[in-house]
Design a protein around this motif. Structure first.
Motif, short mmCIF file in Angstrom:
data_model
loop_
_atom_site.label_atom_id
_atom_site.label_comp_id
_atom_site.label_asym_id
_atom_site.label_seq_id
_atom_site.Cartn_x
_atom_site.Cartn_y
_atom_site.Cartn_z
N VAL A 145 0.74 -1.38 0.09
CA VAL A 145 -0.04 -0.01 0.03
C VAL A 145 0.89 1.08 -0.06
O VAL A 145 2.02 1.15 0.44
CB VAL A 145 -0.98 0.15 1.22
CG1 VAL A 145 -1.91 -1.11 1.18
CG2 VAL A 145 0.00 -0.03 2.51
N PRO A 146 0.45 2.32 -0.37
CA PRO A 146 1.16 3.74 -0.56
C PRO A 146 1.86 3.84 0.69
O PRO A 146 2.91 4.32 0.78
CB PRO A 146 0.26 4.61 -0.95
CG PRO A 146 -0.76 4.21 -1.58
CD PRO A 146 -0.85 2.71 -1.20
N ALA A 147 1.43 3.59 1.73
CA ALA A 147 1.68 4.14 3.13
C ALA A 147 3.17 3.46 3.29
O ALA A 147 3.83 3.81 4.31
CB ALA A 147 0.81 3.80 4.42
N ASN B 120 7.34 11.88 -2.61
CA ASN B 120 6.85 11.60 -4.20
C ASN B 120 7.08 10.08 -4.53
O ASN B 120 7.27 9.83 -5.69
CB ASN B 120 7.61 12.76 -4.90
CG ASN B 120 7.31 13.93 -4.55
OD1 ASN B 120 6.02 14.47 -4.29
ND2 ASN B 120 8.25 14.81 -4.65
N LEU B 121 6.81 9.17 -3.47
CA LEU B 121 6.90 7.79 -3.94
C LEU B 121 5.67 7.03 -3.94
O LEU B 121 4.77 7.39 -2.94
CB LEU B 121 8.06 6.85 -3.01
CG LEU B 121 9.69 7.57 -2.81
CD1 LEU B 121 10.24 6.70 -1.98
CD2 LEU B 121 10.09 7.39 -4.31
N LEU C 281 4.53 10.75 -9.51
CA LEU C 281 4.27 12.12 -10.29
C LEU C 281 4.18 13.17 -9.35
O LEU C 281 3.73 13.18 -8.25
CB LEU C 281 2.90 11.96 -10.92
CG LEU C 281 2.82 10.93 -12.20
CD1 LEU C 281 1.21 10.89 -12.49
CD2 LEU C 281 3.68 11.36 -13.26
N GLY C 282 4.92 14.20 -9.77
CA GLY C 282 4.90 15.41 -8.79
C GLY C 282 6.32 15.58 -8.20
O GLY C 282 6.56 16.69 -7.99
N GLY D 156 8.13 15.30 -12.70
CA GLY D 156 8.44 13.93 -13.48
C GLY D 156 7.63 12.76 -13.15
O GLY D 156 6.65 12.88 -12.42
N GLY D 157 8.15 11.79 -13.95
CA GLY D 157 7.10 10.26 -13.75
C GLY D 157 7.99 9.32 -12.91
O GLY D 157 8.92 9.54 -12.46
#
Length: 306
Positions: free
Chosen positions: A250-252, A260-261, A272-273, A298-299
């Motif tokens: 999960v993102p966390a 920005n990961l 992104l960002g 960036g991507g």
């Protein structure tokens, strides 16, 4: 003759190079004088004028169409100052003259006068003789094969391959996305180089220890292989299969790794960002979007072995 001004490390490099040049043949290359018996001696020192030759002569040797068992050949180190490779290739040519080899009109063989094609090794191919143009070989043949002639006259070199062990990671191990491959390699004569392969792709070649490689891999099972070659071009190998552990679900899970990961395909990658000025700043090298001339965004990173 004026002494060769190579450093100890450069001299060791020169001796190693000559050993590899003749590694496929039954011959001992040493920088220590043999205690007894006939041998060919290579003097690597001085300049050509010291024994009556003109400038630019890199080396000289006696030549017949057979072996001269007690020949003395010369490589003029002053023509190749501080250049172990140049001295090695010239020494290989002069020693081979003592075994009856002619010059070859073939740039990648040390028997040539031609240059500009990289390192030279004895080539297993029939080619014309000659210096700066092709000619019939002095001993009557239309072509010459350095490897065949040296094997005929000296015999085949030792046939024992290097012993290779991947010490880390272990076969079947689960490893992080970024990990180190560590290898133990030994050989009964002289190790030449070690290759690292991942999933059938050559990714690195190493000639000197330590034999390690740092790598990063997408999440999956991967086959690691290490191949080692000795001076006689015998090959030994070892392999292992590893599983790359997921970094995130999960993102966390990526929060502690940096800003920005995002979690993509079980890996934390640049999201992104991330600020960029031009395309080269982007993790993907694909795009850098800009708004009203301001810094863009960036991507995500495309991961690959490297």
């Amino acid at each position: 003759l004026t002494p060769n001004m190579l450093s100890d490390a450069e001299w060791d490099e020169l001796v190693r190079c000559v050993k590899i040049q003749f590694g496929r043949f039954r011959i001992v290359v040493t920088d220590q004088e043999p205690a007894a018996g006939d041998y060919v001696e290579a003097a690597i020192a001085g300049t050509p004028d010291e024994i009556g030759f003109g400038p630019g002569v890199g080396g000289v040797a006696p030549f017949t169409c057979d072996i001269i068992e007690t020949a003395v050949v010369y490589t003029f180190a002053g023509v190749y100052p501080g250049n172990p490779r140049g001295q090695c290739e010239t020494t290989a040519q002069e020693v081979a003259h003592a075994f009856g080899l002619d010059h070859e009109f073939y740039c990648t063989d040390p028997m040539t006068y031609l240059d500009g094609c990289g390192d030279k090794w004895f080539q297993d191919v029939a080619v014309p003789c000659g210096e700066y143009s092709a000619r019939t070989c002095l001993c009557g043949a239309a072509t010459q094969n350095s490897v065949v002639l040296l094997r005929d006259r000296l015999g085949v070199g030792e046939l024992e391959p290097p012993v290779v062990t991947i010490t880390s990671p272990a076969d079947g191990a689960t490893v992080p996305h970024e990990f180190t491959i560590e290898v133990d390699v030994s050989d009964n004569y002289l190790l030449y180089y070690v290759e690292f392969w991942i999933d059938g792709q050559l990714v690195r070649t190493v000639e000197q220890p330590p034999f390690t490689m740092n790598t990063a891999a997408p999440v999956a099972n991967h086959t690691l292989e290490v191949r080692a070659y000795d001076a006689a071009f015998n090959m030994g190998a070892d392999s292992a299969t590893v599983t790359i552990m997921p970094e995130c679900s999960v993102p966390a899970d990526c929060a502690a790794r940096g800003e920005n990961l995002v979690c993509t395909d079980s890996l934390c990658v640049g999201g992104l960002g991330a600020v960029c000025v031009n395309q080269a700043d982007c993790d993907t090298d694909l795009f850098c979007a800009q708004e009203n001339g301001e810094n863009g965004f960036g991507g995500a990173r495309l991961l690959q072995f490297g």
